[in-house]
Write a protein that holds these residues in place. Sequence first.
Motif, PDB file in Angstrom:
ATOM      1  N   GLU A  89      11.957  -7.278   9.934  1.00  0.00           N
ATOM      2  CA  GLU A  89      11.942  -6.255   8.959  1.00  0.00           C
ATOM      3  C   GLU A  89      10.978  -6.860   7.945  1.00  0.00           C
ATOM      4  N   MET A  90      10.206  -5.615   7.275  1.00  0.00           N
ATOM      5  CA  MET A  90       9.758  -5.884   6.036  1.00  0.00           C
ATOM      6  C   MET A  90      10.220  -5.157   5.008  1.00  0.00           C
ATOM      7  N   HIS A  91      10.305  -5.844   3.863  1.00  0.00           N
ATOM      8  CA  HIS A  91      10.880  -5.288   2.672  1.00  0.00           C
ATOM      9  C   HIS A  91       9.857  -5.401   1.298  1.00  0.00           C
ATOM     10  N   LEU A  92      10.118  -4.797   0.415  1.00  0.00           N
ATOM     11  CA  LEU A  92       9.480  -5.146  -0.732  1.00  0.00           C
ATOM     12  C   LEU A  92      10.421  -5.333  -1.893  1.00  0.00           C
ATOM     13  N   GLU A  93      10.397  -6.460  -2.257  1.00  0.00           N
ATOM     14  CA  GLU A  93      11.346  -7.072  -3.405  1.00  0.00           C
ATOM     15  C   GLU A  93      10.861  -6.923  -4.734  1.00  0.00           C
ATOM     16  N   SER A  94      11.846  -6.264  -5.551  1.00  0.00           N
ATOM     17  CA  SER A  94      11.707  -5.944  -6.874  1.00  0.00           C
ATOM     18  C   SER A  94      12.063  -7.504  -7.578  1.00  0.00           C
ATOM     19  N   LEU A  95      10.944  -7.733  -8.414  1.00  0.00           N
ATOM     20  CA  LEU A  95      11.044  -9.185  -9.064  1.00  0.00           C
ATOM     21  C   LEU A  95      11.693  -9.238 -10.543  1.00  0.00           C
ATOM     22  N   ILE A  96      12.042  -8.071 -10.873  1.00  0.00           N
ATOM     23  CA  ILE A  96      12.619  -7.900 -12.086  1.00  0.00           C
ATOM     24  C   ILE A  96      13.474  -6.374 -11.932  1.00  0.00           C
ATOM     25  N   ALA A  97      14.324  -6.451 -12.988  1.00  0.00           N
ATOM     26  CA  ALA A  97      15.173  -5.089 -13.159  1.00  0.00           C
ATOM     27  C   ALA A  97      14.244  -4.061 -13.727  1.00  0.00           C
ATOM     28  N   GLN A  98      13.858  -3.173 -12.843  1.00  0.00           N
ATOM     29  CA  GLN A  98      12.753  -2.232 -13.478  1.00  0.00           C
ATOM     30  C   GLN A  98      13.306  -0.713 -13.236  1.00  0.00           C
ATOM     31  N   SER A  99      12.422   0.418 -14.004  1.00  0.00           N
ATOM     32  CA  SER A  99      12.405   1.637 -13.780  1.00  0.00           C
ATOM     33  C   SER A  99      11.242   2.227 -13.497  1.00  0.00           C
ATOM     34  N   VAL A 100      11.234   2.844 -12.544  1.00  0.00           N
ATOM     35  CA  VAL A 100       9.768   3.508 -11.960  1.00  0.00           C
ATOM     36  C   VAL A 100       9.807   4.994 -12.255  1.00  0.00           C
ATOM     37  N   SER A 101       8.791   5.553 -12.660  1.00  0.00           N
ATOM     38  CA  SER A 101       8.758   7.061 -12.933  1.00  0.00           C
ATOM     39  C   SER A 101       7.884   7.470 -11.794  1.00  0.00           C
ATOM     40  N   ILE A 102       8.380   8.668 -10.964  1.00  0.00           N
ATOM     41  CA  ILE A 102       7.491   9.497 -10.223  1.00  0.00           C
ATOM     42  C   ILE A 102       7.555  11.047 -10.730  1.00  0.00           C
ATOM     43  N   PRO A 103       6.528  11.396 -11.716  1.00  0.00           N
ATOM     44  CA  PRO A 103       6.746  12.586 -12.098  1.00  0.00           C
ATOM     45  C   PRO A 103       6.649  13.745 -11.294  1.00  0.00           C
TER      46      PRO A 103
ATOM     47  N   ASN B 296       4.077  -0.833 -10.486  1.00  0.00           N
ATOM     48  CA  ASN B 296       3.460  -1.974 -10.875  1.00  0.00           C
ATOM     49  C   ASN B 296       3.506  -3.047  -9.679  1.00  0.00           C
ATOM     50  N   LEU B 297       2.294  -3.009  -8.757  1.00  0.00           N
ATOM     51  CA  LEU B 297       2.580  -3.694  -7.669  1.00  0.00           C
ATOM     52  C   LEU B 297       2.856  -5.406  -7.755  1.00  0.00           C
ATOM     53  N   ASN B 298       2.420  -5.645  -9.009  1.00  0.00           N
ATOM     54  CA  ASN B 298       2.723  -7.123  -9.032  1.00  0.00           C
ATOM     55  C   ASN B 298       4.135  -7.524  -9.578  1.00  0.00           C
ATOM     56  N   LEU B 299       4.860  -6.594  -9.550  1.00  0.00           N
ATOM     57  CA  LEU B 299       6.140  -6.616  -9.745  1.00  0.00           C
ATOM     58  C   LEU B 299       7.128  -6.597  -8.474  1.00  0.00           C
ATOM     59  N   PHE B 300       6.486  -6.482  -7.421  1.00  0.00           N
ATOM     60  CA  PHE B 300       7.022  -6.597  -6.018  1.00  0.00           C
ATOM     61  C   PHE B 300       6.772  -7.749  -5.131  1.00  0.00           C
ATOM     62  N   ARG B 301       7.214  -8.114  -4.344  1.00  0.00           N
ATOM     63  CA  ARG B 301       6.857  -9.215  -3.325  1.00  0.00           C
ATOM     64  C   ARG B 301       7.345  -8.844  -2.251  1.00  0.00           C
TER      65      ARG B 301
ATOM     66  N   ASN C 287       0.745  -1.282  -0.066  1.00  0.00           N
ATOM     67  CA  ASN C 287      -0.099  -0.069   0.123  1.00  0.00           C
ATOM     68  C   ASN C 287       0.842   1.304  -0.109  1.00  0.00           C
ATOM     69  N   ALA C 288       2.198   1.121   0.549  1.00  0.00           N
ATOM     70  CA  ALA C 288       2.967   2.338   0.545  1.00  0.00           C
ATOM     71  C   ALA C 288       3.316   2.543  -0.942  1.00  0.00           C
ATOM     72  N   LEU C 289       3.329   1.918  -1.875  1.00  0.00           N
ATOM     73  CA  LEU C 289       3.768   2.092  -3.267  1.00  0.00           C
ATOM     74  C   LEU C 289       2.106   2.615  -3.966  1.00  0.00           C
ATOM     75  N   GLU C 290       1.271   2.079  -3.589  1.00  0.00           N
ATOM     76  CA  GLU C 290      -0.098   2.511  -4.267  1.00  0.00           C
ATOM     77  C   GLU C 290      -0.274   3.848  -3.633  1.00  0.00           C
ATOM     78  N   ARG C 291       0.165   4.260  -2.456  1.00  0.00           N
ATOM     79  CA  ARG C 291      -0.061   5.714  -2.088  1.00  0.00           C
ATOM     80  C   ARG C 291       0.819   6.501  -2.936  1.00  0.00           C
ATOM     81  N   ILE C 292       2.019   6.152  -3.177  1.00  0.00           N
ATOM     82  CA  ILE C 292       3.026   7.189  -4.165  1.00  0.00           C
ATOM     83  C   ILE C 292       2.219   7.025  -5.410  1.00  0.00           C
TER      84      ILE C 292
END
Length: 326
Positions: free
Chosen positions: A255-269, A237-242, A223-228
């Motif tokens: 510890e809680m982490h969000l792991e990237s499932l692939i190499a990716q680039s995310v835009s925050i305009p 893309n929440l499906n690309l994080f575990r 939800n932290a990513l969804e809020r951003i």
Amino acid sequence: MHVLSACPNLPEAAHTPLGSEVYRGLTARPKTLSPWLFYDARGSELFEQITELPEYYPTRTERSILSAHADQIVAAAAGCEELTMIELGAGTATKTGLLLKAAVRRQSEVTYHAIDVSGTALDEAKRRIEAELEGVAVVPRVGDYTQGLGQINADGQRRMVLYIGSSIGNFEPEDAVQLLRDIRKELRAGEKLLLGVDMVKDREILLKAYDDAAHVTAAFNKNALERINSELDADFNLNLFRHRARWNEECSRIEMHLESLIAQSVSIPALELEVKLQRGETIHTENSYKFRDEGVIGLLERADFHLSDHWTDEREWFGVYLATAW
């Protein structure tokens, strides 16, 4: 919450609490996000669901302690005076009603100042408590922890600050001491702090509590990513994080982490920011420190409180500590 102030060339959104935290955390190495980002309206709903999960023992264990000892806790806190209660991070205050009932039994009327970053949760708390408990006046305050704490007028009554739910475990040890010191500065000598703390226990019990079979905690973490996405126009893309939960034995914390499932680039305009993540790279979103009895007492003493009393459950999984400001 920390707002960037020394970087005037950053976009306007980077100088808001949310934008500042996201910019700071996602340009850091390793990448981090503060757990307060979880708690928009949706995040608050998800956390309430977590507290009812079979794996998540802290809420029901703390509730059992408060249910068994509420009258004793209120009497010990009040002494010969009447109490005004102030709760930090109140949320929907589902457990607090046990203490408020005990206070009403003792003094007929009680004022309850509920402080939380979620106005939605506070509105629900006010409606429910005032409907269920005659004699309780709920004063909601949207804010971050100790903000405005010293401005709360208790009309000559003794104030008891509630910081339950083991929220203190979300802070780094030195930050936890500083938070308690900040609370102490706002209290008069003799006033009280009620601190709820999750204790060290079997690793598998801890891991299941933060990685449930129904994946509610995973949704809460994401939800932290969804809020951003929603508030800063990002394209995570929440499906690309575990969701990942880890027990760090050395630091005595989950510890809680969000792991990237692939190499990716995310835009925050809104922040004019591109975030690059490698496959397997994580964003560290939360720590939840677990305590032993001597550690809690040391924490309180460093913040100029002394332990007055404490209560636990039969398995000693959770502790509720009443401390007095020196």
